[in-house]
Design a protein around this motif. Structure first.
Motif, PDB file in Angstrom:
ATOM      1  N   THR A 147      28.472   8.043 -14.869  1.00  0.00           N
ATOM      2  CA  THR A 147      29.515   8.932 -15.414  1.00  0.00           C
ATOM      3  C   THR A 147      30.093   8.360 -16.708  1.00  0.00           C
ATOM      4  O   THR A 147      31.298   8.140 -16.839  1.00  0.00           O
ATOM      5  CB  THR A 147      30.641   9.183 -14.392  1.00  0.00           C
ATOM      6  OG1 THR A 147      31.251   7.938 -14.025  1.00  0.00           O
ATOM      7  CG2 THR A 147      30.100   9.866 -13.149  1.00  0.00           C
ATOM      8  N   MET A 188      24.507   8.797 -13.377  1.00  0.00           N
ATOM      9  CA  MET A 188      24.782   7.810 -12.329  1.00  0.00           C
ATOM     10  C   MET A 188      26.012   6.961 -12.618  1.00  0.00           C
ATOM     11  O   MET A 188      26.686   6.501 -11.689  1.00  0.00           O
ATOM     12  CB  MET A 188      23.565   6.903 -12.130  1.00  0.00           C
ATOM     13  CG  MET A 188      22.379   7.624 -11.551  1.00  0.00           C
ATOM     14  SD  MET A 188      22.775   8.384  -9.953  1.00  0.00           S
ATOM     15  CE  MET A 188      21.333   9.390  -9.718  1.00  0.00           C
ATOM     16  N   VAL A 238      21.204   9.834  -3.914  1.00  0.00           N
ATOM     17  CA  VAL A 238      21.533   8.427  -3.716  1.00  0.00           C
ATOM     18  C   VAL A 238      22.424   8.264  -2.487  1.00  0.00           C
ATOM     19  O   VAL A 238      22.233   7.338  -1.681  1.00  0.00           O
ATOM     20  CB  VAL A 238      22.221   7.857  -4.970  1.00  0.00           C
ATOM     21  CG1 VAL A 238      22.721   6.440  -4.719  1.00  0.00           C
ATOM     22  CG2 VAL A 238      21.265   7.893  -6.155  1.00  0.00           C
ATOM     23  N   GLU A 239      23.381   9.150  -2.325  1.00  0.00           N
ATOM     24  CA  GLU A 239      24.284   9.058  -1.172  1.00  0.00           C
ATOM     25  C   GLU A 239      23.521   9.186   0.139  1.00  0.00           C
ATOM     26  O   GLU A 239      23.814   8.471   1.115  1.00  0.00           O
ATOM     27  CB  GLU A 239      25.356  10.139  -1.259  1.00  0.00           C
ATOM     28  CG  GLU A 239      26.402  10.047  -0.151  1.00  0.00           C
ATOM     29  CD  GLU A 239      27.481  11.100  -0.280  1.00  0.00           C
ATOM     30  OE1 GLU A 239      28.561  10.925   0.330  1.00  0.00           O
ATOM     31  OE2 GLU A 239      27.260  12.110  -0.974  1.00  0.00           O
ATOM     32  N   ARG A 299      28.796   4.712  -8.006  1.00  0.00           N
ATOM     33  CA  ARG A 299      29.439   5.325  -6.845  1.00  0.00           C
ATOM     34  C   ARG A 299      28.954   6.759  -6.700  1.00  0.00           C
ATOM     35  O   ARG A 299      29.229   7.607  -7.547  1.00  0.00           O
ATOM     36  CB  ARG A 299      30.954   5.283  -7.005  1.00  0.00           C
ATOM     37  CG  ARG A 299      31.503   3.875  -7.079  1.00  0.00           C
ATOM     38  CD  ARG A 299      33.022   3.825  -7.145  1.00  0.00           C
ATOM     39  NE  ARG A 299      33.482   2.445  -7.165  1.00  0.00           N
ATOM     40  CZ  ARG A 299      33.671   1.714  -6.081  1.00  0.00           C
ATOM     41  NH1 ARG A 299      33.479   2.251  -4.879  1.00  0.00           N
ATOM     42  NH2 ARG A 299      34.082   0.464  -6.175  1.00  0.00           N
ATOM     43  N   CYS A 300      28.221   6.997  -5.639  1.00  0.00           N
ATOM     44  CA  CYS A 300      27.664   8.326  -5.355  1.00  0.00           C
ATOM     45  C   CYS A 300      28.192   8.775  -3.995  1.00  0.00           C
ATOM     46  O   CYS A 300      27.673   8.371  -2.944  1.00  0.00           O
ATOM     47  CB  CYS A 300      26.136   8.284  -5.353  1.00  0.00           C
ATOM     48  SG  CYS A 300      25.422   7.781  -6.939  1.00  0.00           S
ATOM     49  N   ARG A 345      23.106  12.579  -7.556  1.00  0.00           N
ATOM     50  CA  ARG A 345      24.057  11.680  -6.892  1.00  0.00           C
ATOM     51  C   ARG A 345      24.012  11.857  -5.373  1.00  0.00           C
ATOM     52  O   ARG A 345      24.141  10.874  -4.631  1.00  0.00           O
ATOM     53  CB  ARG A 345      25.463  11.931  -7.433  1.00  0.00           C
ATOM     54  CG  ARG A 345      25.659  11.396  -8.847  1.00  0.00           C
ATOM     55  CD  ARG A 345      27.133  11.271  -9.193  1.00  0.00           C
ATOM     56  NE  ARG A 345      27.731  12.571  -9.430  1.00  0.00           N
ATOM     57  CZ  ARG A 345      27.931  13.112 -10.621  1.00  0.00           C
ATOM     58  NH1 ARG A 345      27.541  12.461 -11.709  1.00  0.00           N
ATOM     59  NH2 ARG A 345      28.495  14.287 -10.752  1.00  0.00           N
ATOM     60  N   ARG A 346      23.835  13.091  -4.919  1.00  0.00           N
ATOM     61  CA  ARG A 346      23.725  13.317  -3.476  1.00  0.00           C
ATOM     62  C   ARG A 346      22.463  12.657  -2.924  1.00  0.00           C
ATOM     63  O   ARG A 346      22.452  12.160  -1.796  1.00  0.00           O
ATOM     64  CB  ARG A 346      23.701  14.817  -3.192  1.00  0.00           C
ATOM     65  CG  ARG A 346      23.598  15.182  -1.707  1.00  0.00           C
ATOM     66  CD  ARG A 346      24.782  14.694  -0.916  1.00  0.00           C
ATOM     67  NE  ARG A 346      24.767  15.210   0.447  1.00  0.00           N
ATOM     68  CZ  ARG A 346      25.415  14.683   1.469  1.00  0.00           C
ATOM     69  NH1 ARG A 346      26.173  13.599   1.286  1.00  0.00           N
ATOM     70  NH2 ARG A 346      25.348  15.215   2.677  1.00  0.00           N
TER      71      ARG A 346
END
Length: 277
Positions: A219, A217, A198-199, A235-236, A195-196
């Motif tokens: 959840t 991705m 993607v952020e 949402r990441c 997730r980080r």
């Protein structure tokens, strides 16, 4: 020579151990590994120097993972919290790759031959997530080089993209023993890093292949079959990307019946990219 039932049972048990990733035989006396881990942590506290390995390239093609001493065993929740803290501290993708490569509680880290972060294209508008490298990648040391990767290349070409305009990523940068699926706990440890990623990369669209990437991705615990054919908001951290779920690449290679639905979803992906231009 025909084996007796005891020999066959032992051989089957050894095969199961290999498939499960067992690589170390322990003695018969029980050990409190959590207590061992706590004692090791206390012993290391006086050390003030930074022992973290220096940053490594995003795509160390052909480079073998360094062999390290076995890390202290952490309780499941402790390993996930440590992963969240480590991933959130990454400043950029290079730093994230270095932190993941050196994360002591990462599954398979000390069993796989190569660390394969993926095929990274700076500023790509689309990231495709697969679960983990396969045997071809493990043998060659090159990310996304097997038959499933060729299928992914063809899917990208169908919507006018290639590896110069899209990034390819793994949830686990190490091949699981026996190419088995990631367990929910293993996926939970890798999730903060994925997730980080993607952020930090801030893509417009995510292509999600298979159960473990979808669980991370989006959840969700819904099966892939219920997630296909829809668009989601992934949402990441501070970033939100449009996400589309596909059957795993391996499943599509084995069953041509899954490809028509994938083609319909690819058309939705192309439309989403056009909307965000």
């Amino acid at each position: 020579m025909q084996q007796d039932p005891d020999h066959r049972a032992l051989a089957a048990l050894l095969d199961w151990y290999v498939e499960s990733g067992v690589d170390l035989a322990l003695d018969e006396a029980p050990h409190d590994r959590y207590a061992d881990s706590a004692r090791a942590a206390v012993a290391q506290r006086p050390q003030a120097m930074d022992t973290r390995a220096p940053p490594i390239p995003l795509q160390p093609q052909g480079a073998e993972s360094p062999r390290r001493a076995a890390a202290p065993i952490a309780a499941p929740d402790e390993a996930i919290r440590a992963a969240e803290q480590e991933a959130s501290s990454a400043r950029d993708l290079d730093d994230l790759a270095a932190r993941l490569a050196d994360f002591p509680h990462a599954p398979f880290r000390d069993m796989a031959q190569h660390f394969l972060f993926g095929a990274v294209t700076p500023d790509a508008r689309l990231i495709a997530f697969d679960a983990a490298p396969g045997v071809t990648e493990e043998t060659s040391g090159e990310a996304f080089s097997g038959l499933s990767a060729k299928l992914l290349d063809n899917m990208l070409a169908a919507i006018g993209l290639d590896r110069t305009s899209a990034s390819l990523a793994y949830v686990s940068p190490w091949r699981p023993p026996g190419d088995r699926a990631l367990s929910p706990h293993e996926a939970a440890i890798f999730a903060p890093f994925a997730r980080r990623r993607v952020e930090l990369a801030r893509p417009d669209v995510l292509l999600i292949f298979g159960e473990a990437p979808a669980r991370i991705m989006l959840t969700t615990n819904e099966p892939v079959g219920k997630l296909r054919g829809k668009a989601f908001e992934a949402r990441c951290g501070a970033h939100v990307a449009r996400a589309f779920v596909f059957s795993s690449l391996e499943a599509m290679l084995k069953s041509a019946a899954l490809k028509p639905a994938a083609w319909r979803d690819l058309r939705r992906v192309a439309a989403a990219l056009q909307e965000r231009c």
